[in-house]
Design a protein around this motif. Structure first.
Motif, short mmCIF file in Angstrom:
data_model
loop_
_atom_site.label_atom_id
_atom_site.label_comp_id
_atom_site.label_asym_id
_atom_site.label_seq_id
_atom_site.Cartn_x
_atom_site.Cartn_y
_atom_site.Cartn_z
N GLY A 70 30.89 -25.31 62.61
CA GLY A 70 30.28 -26.37 63.40
C GLY A 70 30.28 -26.10 64.89
O GLY A 70 29.61 -26.80 65.65
N ASP A 118 26.77 -31.53 59.34
CA ASP A 118 27.08 -30.59 60.42
C ASP A 118 27.66 -29.29 59.89
O ASP A 118 27.31 -28.20 60.37
N THR A 122 24.06 -27.51 59.43
CA THR A 122 24.05 -26.96 60.79
C THR A 122 24.97 -25.75 60.89
O THR A 122 24.67 -24.79 61.60
#
Length: 242
Positions: A70, A118, A122
């Motif tokens: 992250g 996330d 991500t």
């Protein structure tokens, strides 16, 4: 996979996230047995240190570097170290993932829901983005995303996880299109139900082949060693055993 061909991945450098346990650790050990130099990464320093130590004790080459996927700067530093110490990166396995929010949407915690996105989505983007310059310098490479069949199978309480894995599928497709001319193949490995820390409290689907992490290794080796030609962005699933 004790009989892994020791030259299958010879001279290759593999970076594996989530390498401290479960599927990531099994892949890290197998890649090392196949001749690769392995960079083990995860948030937990002790676990990845143990994975790297096991590889070195068996005569392989490995280092451990803690990184939270992250945190983009931490991921970028991970790939810089891999290149600085071993001259480049050839294979990337984006395996780090969580399932922090397993409640119905109406009862969910927005912060935990976003944390799942996330890390699973991500975080995979961070991993690929940071890896691309290093793969490009090699002139070829592999990115392997660890996906989930949950991406297209809605279930109560799994909205965050399912959405993150659905997004990961499209990220894989987008990367494959963009990186094809760079000779970088991008594929998704869908292991199906596997006994790991992540699934410890989960109810396994009836009738499914519930795998151990080592059962994922043959497909991970195939994707790491296949030629950098032909179709990319395929989803390779470990289906129910006949």
């Amino acid at each position: 996979m004790s009989h892994t061909d020791p030259i299958l991945l010879k001279h290759k450098v593999a970076v594996i996230t989530g390498a401290g346990r479960g599927i990531g650790r099994a892949i890290a050990l197998a890649y090392a047995r196949a001749g690769a130099t392995v960079v083990c990464s995860a948030r937990g320093e002790a676990e990845i240190a143990l994975t790297a130590s096991k590889i070195r004790e068996a005569g392989g080459r490995a280092i451990a570097q803690s990184a939270d996927v992250g945190d983009y700067e931490a991921v970028a530093a991970l790939f810089r170290r891999a290149s600085d110490e071993f001259g480049g990166v050839d294979i990337v396995v984006a395996n780090a993932g969580v399932a922090t929010e397993l409640r119905p949407i109406a009862d969910s915690d927005p912060a935990l829901w976003r944390k799942t996105i996330d890390i699973n989505l991500t975080g995979a983007y961070h991993t690929a983005h940071a890896a691309i310059p290093h793969l490009r310098r090699r002139g070829a490479g592999k990115i392997i995303m660890i996906g989930s069949g949950q991406r297209n199978r809605p279930a109560p309480g799994f909205s965050a996880y399912s959405c993150s894995k659905s997004g990961l599928w499209m990220l894989t497709q987008s990367l494959a299109v963009e990186l094809q001319e760079l000779n970088i193949s991008v594929n998704e490995l869908i292991p199906g139900p596997v006994r790991t820390e992540l699934t410890r409290d989960a109810t396994m689907p009836p009738g499914e082949w519930v795998k151990e992490p080592e059962d994922v290794v043959p497909l991970a080796l195939f994707l790491a060693s296949m030629p950098n030609v032909g179709p990319s962005a395929q989803s390779y699933s470990l289906m129910r055993r006949a």
